[in-house]
Design a protein around this motif. Sequence first.
Motif, mmCIF file in Angstrom:
data_model
loop_
_atom_site.group_PDB
_atom_site.id
_atom_site.type_symbol
_atom_site.label_atom_id
_atom_site.label_comp_id
_atom_site.label_asym_id
_atom_site.label_seq_id
_atom_site.Cartn_x
_atom_site.Cartn_y
_atom_site.Cartn_z
ATOM 1 N N SER A 33 0.824 -1.203 0.000
ATOM 2 C CA SER A 33 0.000 0.000 0.000
ATOM 3 C C SER A 33 0.862 1.259 0.000
ATOM 4 O O SER A 33 0.549 2.230 -0.690
ATOM 5 C CB SER A 33 -0.920 0.016 1.217
ATOM 6 N N ILE A 34 1.941 1.241 0.751
ATOM 7 C CA ILE A 34 2.851 2.388 0.786
ATOM 8 C C ILE A 34 3.492 2.596 -0.581
ATOM 9 O O ILE A 34 3.569 3.728 -1.083
ATOM 10 C CB ILE A 34 3.925 2.201 1.880
ATOM 11 N N GLY A 37 0.742 3.755 -3.086
ATOM 12 C CA GLY A 37 0.355 5.126 -2.736
ATOM 13 C C GLY A 37 1.414 6.133 -3.128
ATOM 14 O O GLY A 37 1.100 7.207 -3.653
ATOM 15 N N SER A 38 2.678 5.807 -2.893
ATOM 16 C CA SER A 38 3.770 6.696 -3.284
ATOM 17 C C SER A 38 3.822 6.879 -4.794
ATOM 18 O O SER A 38 4.029 7.993 -5.283
ATOM 19 C CB SER A 38 5.112 6.149 -2.790
ATOM 20 N N LEU A 40 1.311 6.601 -6.898
ATOM 21 C CA LEU A 40 0.160 7.410 -7.306
ATOM 22 C C LEU A 40 0.369 8.887 -6.993
ATOM 23 O O LEU A 40 0.032 9.755 -7.804
ATOM 24 C CB LEU A 40 -1.111 6.898 -6.630
ATOM 25 N N ILE A 41 0.937 9.183 -5.836
ATOM 26 C CA ILE A 41 1.238 10.573 -5.493
ATOM 27 C C ILE A 41 2.252 11.153 -6.463
ATOM 28 O O ILE A 41 2.102 12.282 -6.937
ATOM 29 C CB ILE A 41 1.743 10.671 -4.033
#
Length: 53
Positions: A33-34, A37-38, A40-41
Motif C-alpha cells: 500500500s505504501i 500510494g507513493s 500514485l502521489i
Amino acid sequence: MIQLIEALLDFALGPFGRSISQFYIDHQFLFNSIVVGSALIFLFRKYNHKSAD
C-alpha cells in the motif's frame, strides 16, 4: 515443488534473510500500500505539474 523453493530460499537467504522475508510476507499489505500510494502521489504531482505549465 513448494518445499524445493523454500529450501532454496533458506539456503540463499540464510536464517536472517528468511526472517526478514517472513516479516515482509506477514505485513505485505502495508508495504505494498505504501509503494502503490507513493507511486500514485508521484504520478499525480507529475501530471499536475505538466498541466500547470
